[in-house]
Motif scaffolding. Sequence first.
Motif, PDB file in Angstrom:
ATOM      1  N   THR A  98       0.835  -1.203   0.000  1.00 59.68           N
ATOM      2  CA  THR A  98       0.000   0.000   0.000  1.00 59.68           C
ATOM      3  C   THR A  98       0.870   1.253   0.000  1.00 59.68           C
ATOM      4  O   THR A  98       0.599   2.222  -0.718  1.00 59.68           O
ATOM      5  N   VAL A  99       1.925   1.224   0.801  1.00 56.14           N
ATOM      6  CA  VAL A  99       2.858   2.356   0.849  1.00 56.14           C
ATOM      7  C   VAL A  99       3.562   2.525  -0.493  1.00 56.14           C
ATOM      8  O   VAL A  99       3.686   3.644  -1.021  1.00 56.14           O
ATOM      9  N   VAL A 100       4.028   1.420  -1.070  1.00 55.18           N
ATOM     10  CA  VAL A 100       4.724   1.492  -2.360  1.00 55.18           C
ATOM     11  C   VAL A 100       3.792   2.030  -3.447  1.00 55.18           C
ATOM     12  O   VAL A 100       4.191   2.854  -4.275  1.00 55.18           O
TER      13      VAL A 100
ATOM     14  N   SER B 270      -4.294  -1.275   8.895  1.00 60.05           N
ATOM     15  CA  SER B 270      -4.716  -0.222   7.964  1.00 60.05           C
ATOM     16  C   SER B 270      -4.522   1.160   8.576  1.00 60.05           C
ATOM     17  O   SER B 270      -4.098   2.106   7.893  1.00 60.05           O
ATOM     18  N   HIS B 271      -4.801   1.268   9.867  1.00 58.22           N
ATOM     19  CA  HIS B 271      -4.625   2.547  10.560  1.00 58.22           C
ATOM     20  C   HIS B 271      -3.146   2.945  10.581  1.00 58.22           C
ATOM     21  O   HIS B 271      -2.806   4.119  10.359  1.00 58.22           O
ATOM     22  N   ALA B 272      -2.271   1.958  10.808  1.00 61.38           N
ATOM     23  CA  ALA B 272      -0.832   2.245  10.840  1.00 61.38           C
ATOM     24  C   ALA B 272      -0.348   2.750   9.484  1.00 61.38           C
ATOM     25  O   ALA B 272       0.461   3.681   9.406  1.00 61.38           O
ATOM     26  N   VAL B 273      -0.844   2.148   8.403  1.00 60.62           N
ATOM     27  CA  VAL B 273      -0.466   2.593   7.061  1.00 60.62           C
ATOM     28  C   VAL B 273      -0.970   4.010   6.806  1.00 60.62           C
ATOM     29  O   VAL B 273      -0.241   4.865   6.287  1.00 60.62           O
ATOM     30  N   SER B 274      -2.218   4.267   7.173  1.00 60.90           N
ATOM     31  CA  SER B 274      -2.794   5.600   6.973  1.00 60.90           C
ATOM     32  C   SER B 274      -2.002   6.654   7.735  1.00 60.90           C
ATOM     33  O   SER B 274      -1.727   7.748   7.220  1.00 60.90           O
ATOM     34  N   MET B 275      -1.620   6.326   8.967  1.00 60.48           N
ATOM     35  CA  MET B 275      -0.837   7.267   9.773  1.00 60.48           C
ATOM     36  C   MET B 275       0.541   7.514   9.149  1.00 60.48           C
ATOM     37  O   MET B 275       1.035   8.644   9.145  1.00 60.48           O
ATOM     38  N   ALA B 276       1.144   6.453   8.619  1.00 64.77           N
ATOM     39  CA  ALA B 276       2.461   6.588   7.997  1.00 64.77           C
ATOM     40  C   ALA B 276       2.403   7.507   6.785  1.00 64.77           C
ATOM     41  O   ALA B 276       3.236   8.399   6.621  1.00 64.77           O
TER      42      ALA B 276
END
Length: 285
Positions: A142-144, A265-271
Amino acid sequence: MRTVRFVALGDSLTEGVGDPVGEAWRGWAALLADGLAEQPGEVEFTNLAVSGAQSRDVLERQTPAGLALNPDVVSVVIGVNDTLRCTFDIQAVAARLDEVYAAFTAQGATLLTACLPDPGAMLGLPGALARPLARRQRAVNTVVHALSERYGAVHLHAAEGAWIMDRAIWSADRLHPGERGHRQLALRFHALLTEEGVASGVAPSPEPEFPAPNRSASLLWLATAGTGWVVRRCTDLLPQLLRLAADEMRHRARGTSARLDLSASHAVSMALASLSVQQEQPDAA
């Protein structure tokens, strides 16, 4: 015609593990390099990828060396080793990738990225062990995806699909492509670069140059080099993976498994939100 400089960053996938030629690894990046220009001699290819590398290694060691080469094309394919470590932190991975992507695109390089399948599925691990790894790999992907779009990267979707799940393209360890798999990666990257007007040479052949190792050779590799590979990665991962599996089973028994997905999912959104804020601050100054 000006020489095309291609630099590859990453881990064992880009180093070429699974595609031996003589006493060395070749891999998808080397196969792709031959097709970037009309003549192979018009391409200067440097492979900085190192087996076992994580996003921190790419940022701190490979990126400075890569920037010094002032590449026209740079590939950054990394993240699986981060998911296989007890130190996994999606916010740190996102911040490192953001810095790497920004550095090369600021130099004007064409950036190549890829999302990858989760290692648990490729290894055929039991569900309670596979799901935590799948969740981590989805976070990295997701980040990539998000950062690739932000920086205008040429992005290869290699996380799913019939071609990536074809057992015939994978080597004995089930984590690295064999020659056929490396050729598929090179071929698909070449097609994307041709569409962008970056690649002008002949596409890599999808057909292997060498016969696939027989079962005996594959078992021998697993019993020697393959065993060492597993042991090195299990030293810090296995204890944590067992804890993650136990946590997975507890949530499953309580019917609260969705909480783990929501938390990831929350951790990715925060990142990603954190990176957006950092980008906005210089403009506001």
